[in-house]
Design an enzyme around this catalytic site. Sequence first.
Site, short mmCIF file in Angstrom:
data_model
loop_
_atom_site.label_atom_id
_atom_site.label_comp_id
_atom_site.label_asym_id
_atom_site.label_seq_id
_atom_site.Cartn_x
_atom_site.Cartn_y
_atom_site.Cartn_z
CB SER A 1 -0.96 -0.04 1.19
OG SER A 1 -1.93 0.98 1.11
CD GLU B 1 -15.13 14.99 -8.28
OE1 GLU B 1 -14.18 15.60 -7.78
OE2 GLU B 1 -16.31 15.35 -8.17
CG HIS C 1 -5.66 -0.23 -1.40
ND1 HIS C 1 -5.96 -1.32 -0.63
CD2 HIS C 1 -4.75 0.49 -0.70
CE1 HIS C 1 -5.26 -1.26 0.50
NE2 HIS C 1 -4.52 -0.17 0.47
#
Length: 292
Positions: free
Chosen positions: A148, A166, A190
């Site tokens: 991560s 967005e 992720h």
Amino acid sequence: MKIQGKLIIIGGAVDRGSFTETNVPTDTSKNLNFFEAGILKRIINESKHKELSRIEVITTASIIPKVIGPEYIKAFNHLGANNADVLYIQKREQASDPEVLERLKAADVIMVTGGDQLRLTSILGGTLFDSIMLDKYRNSDFMYAGTSAGAAAASNNMIYQGSSSEALLKGEVKITSGLGLIDGVIIDTHFVKRGRIGRLFQAVVGNPKVLGIGLGEDTGLLITNGCQMEAIGSGLVILVDGREIKDTNLTQIEIGKPISINHLVTHVMSKYDKYDLETRKMSIRDTQNVEN
């Protein structure tokens, strides 16, 4: 310069087993297949001394270091790697502490956990810890493993902010400098569950020289010689290559407006597939086996 060390970057949500749960035997058995054949096992097998390797878990990116650190130690211990400990670095001045630096020098592997990659780079970047880590990675049989935030921070360029919904609006994706273990790529994590492909598209269209790497959960890349990448884990790795982009409106539109991109090339890697960063060539394991 040929890189001597190994780099393992992981998309997050590594299925290492939740040893903080009360029903340890049941939860452990659910993860036995992962323990035997998964990413943490691969980290151990690829390390200098295998189960005897000295592993330091770095929890700097996490806001719950006292929880996540011991969980990783239990997972490594379960896999037979008993020479592992947590190296807590929560303030920048600790990254120059002589005891911390000695532990880094003695380590065969550092495992950098998830959290906030901007916190990670702001604490470690430019410190003695950072310099020693980079030198060990470049010039010795040393492994940097990051999940991560630890993965996102591994490259020279690092995504640290950006809405998934967005992400293809100009200016929504924020990029800064990472720890610099690998150049010519930008990494997002992720990737599948959080729908971050738009973030990677914008990062790549802004500098098509950089290869975008999107890591799914429980999925990673083993990178050797600084350029040979092999997919590991259970999911998918998405590669975004912008060198063949034919046109984009990126420089003509205002901040907040949608970005158009013509001819953006993508590749999808799964376990054991390989990709060469120097030649930009991908080989799919099953098709190679058929041909051979």
